[in-house]
Design a protein around this motif. Structure first.
Motif, mmCIF file in Angstrom:
data_model
loop_
_atom_site.group_PDB
_atom_site.id
_atom_site.type_symbol
_atom_site.label_atom_id
_atom_site.label_comp_id
_atom_site.label_asym_id
_atom_site.label_seq_id
_atom_site.Cartn_x
_atom_site.Cartn_y
_atom_site.Cartn_z
ATOM 1 N N GLU A 16 -31.615 -19.792 86.025
ATOM 2 C CA GLU A 16 -31.089 -21.294 85.813
ATOM 3 C C GLU A 16 -31.991 -22.054 86.015
ATOM 4 O O GLU A 16 -32.452 -23.210 84.894
ATOM 5 N N ASP A 47 -27.936 -5.932 100.965
ATOM 6 C CA ASP A 47 -28.067 -7.222 101.596
ATOM 7 C C ASP A 47 -29.649 -8.062 101.141
ATOM 8 O O ASP A 47 -29.244 -9.441 100.475
ATOM 9 N N GLY A 92 -29.416 -8.146 97.595
ATOM 10 C CA GLY A 92 -28.765 -9.027 96.866
ATOM 11 C C GLY A 92 -29.037 -10.138 97.130
ATOM 12 O O GLY A 92 -29.232 -11.171 96.405
ATOM 13 N N GLN A 93 -30.066 -10.943 97.923
ATOM 14 C CA GLN A 93 -30.462 -12.229 98.075
ATOM 15 C C GLN A 93 -32.381 -12.314 97.059
ATOM 16 O O GLN A 93 -31.394 -13.648 96.553
ATOM 17 N N GLU A 94 -32.735 -11.080 96.864
ATOM 18 C CA GLU A 94 -33.672 -11.183 96.128
ATOM 19 C C GLU A 94 -33.493 -11.192 95.078
ATOM 20 O O GLU A 94 -33.723 -12.456 93.776
ATOM 21 N N LEU A 95 -31.680 -10.877 94.304
ATOM 22 C CA LEU A 95 -31.239 -11.086 92.966
ATOM 23 C C LEU A 95 -30.919 -12.445 93.075
ATOM 24 O O LEU A 95 -30.693 -12.850 91.715
ATOM 25 N N GLN A 96 -30.290 -13.203 93.990
ATOM 26 C CA GLN A 96 -30.071 -14.144 94.291
ATOM 27 C C GLN A 96 -30.933 -15.274 93.977
ATOM 28 O O GLN A 96 -30.686 -16.353 93.331
ATOM 29 N N LYS A 97 -31.966 -15.166 94.600
ATOM 30 C CA LYS A 97 -33.594 -15.897 94.147
ATOM 31 C C LYS A 97 -34.366 -15.926 92.846
ATOM 32 O O LYS A 97 -33.854 -16.655 92.129
ATOM 33 N N GLN A 98 -34.264 -14.898 92.059
ATOM 34 C CA GLN A 98 -34.276 -14.669 90.914
ATOM 35 C C GLN A 98 -33.017 -14.731 89.946
ATOM 36 O O GLN A 98 -33.647 -15.916 88.755
ATOM 37 N N LEU A 99 -31.717 -15.532 90.335
ATOM 38 C CA LEU A 99 -31.438 -15.701 89.499
ATOM 39 C C LEU A 99 -31.172 -17.707 89.617
ATOM 40 O O LEU A 99 -31.676 -17.815 88.453
ATOM 41 N N GLU A 100 -31.681 -17.301 91.101
ATOM 42 C CA GLU A 100 -31.780 -19.384 91.146
ATOM 43 C C GLU A 100 -32.518 -19.857 89.990
ATOM 44 O O GLU A 100 -32.969 -20.744 89.156
ATOM 45 N N THR A 101 -34.239 -18.147 89.837
ATOM 46 C CA THR A 101 -35.380 -19.829 89.506
ATOM 47 C C THR A 101 -34.406 -19.176 87.898
ATOM 48 O O THR A 101 -35.543 -20.110 87.310
#
Length: 150
Positions: free
Chosen positions: A126, A112, A115-124
């Protein structure tokens, strides 16, 4: 983290090999039963029925049939031993089910967090992509709006 991924990879490899070996055992058993059904010599069901006819070919086949169970049995035993060896290669769980559940919970928490770190990187990423697209659009517009001097 890398060590954990490697351990999980090895475990999955063993599990895949176990599945393949189980499929091999099932295939051997299926083929054995089919062969026995197909090639078994006729047998008298009761004294009231006449003796089944025998032919020369049946006598020759009887010799082959006598050897076939030995061969198939050896293959099944070999496959079962390979299966047992793969099971023995599985890592032992120390501490029983409770320790396993605790380790699973730890791995889920770690998953988890990653996953949260990857989500932050994805948002950055984008956001950066949108900025680059806007800059590209502006640059393209500027290039198109430029006129050659007369």
């Amino acid at each position: 983290m890398k060590k954990l991924a490697q351990g999980i990879g090895e475990l999955m490899d063993i599990i895949s090999q176990l599945q393949e070996q189980l499929n091999a055992i099932a295939s051997l058993a299926f083929n054995t039963f089919g062969t026995l059904q197909r090639d078994a010599p006729p047998v008298r069901l009761s004294p009231n029925y006449p003796e089944p006819p025998t032919t020369m070919a049946a006598e020759d086949d009887a010799t082959d049939l006598a050897e076939q169970p030995k061969l198939v049995s050896a293959e099944l035993v070999k496959a079962a031993k390979q299966f047992d060896a793969l099971v023995a290669a599985l890592p032992l769980s120390e501490g029983g089910e409770e320790a396993q559940l605790k380790r699973i919970a730890e791995l889920q928490d770690e998953n988890d967090a990653i996953g949260q770190e990857l989500q932050k990187q994805l948002e950055t990423a984008e956001k950066e992509l949108k900025q680059v697209q806007e800059l590209f659009s502006q640059a393209a517009d500027n290039c198109l709006n430029l006129k050659k001097p007369d």
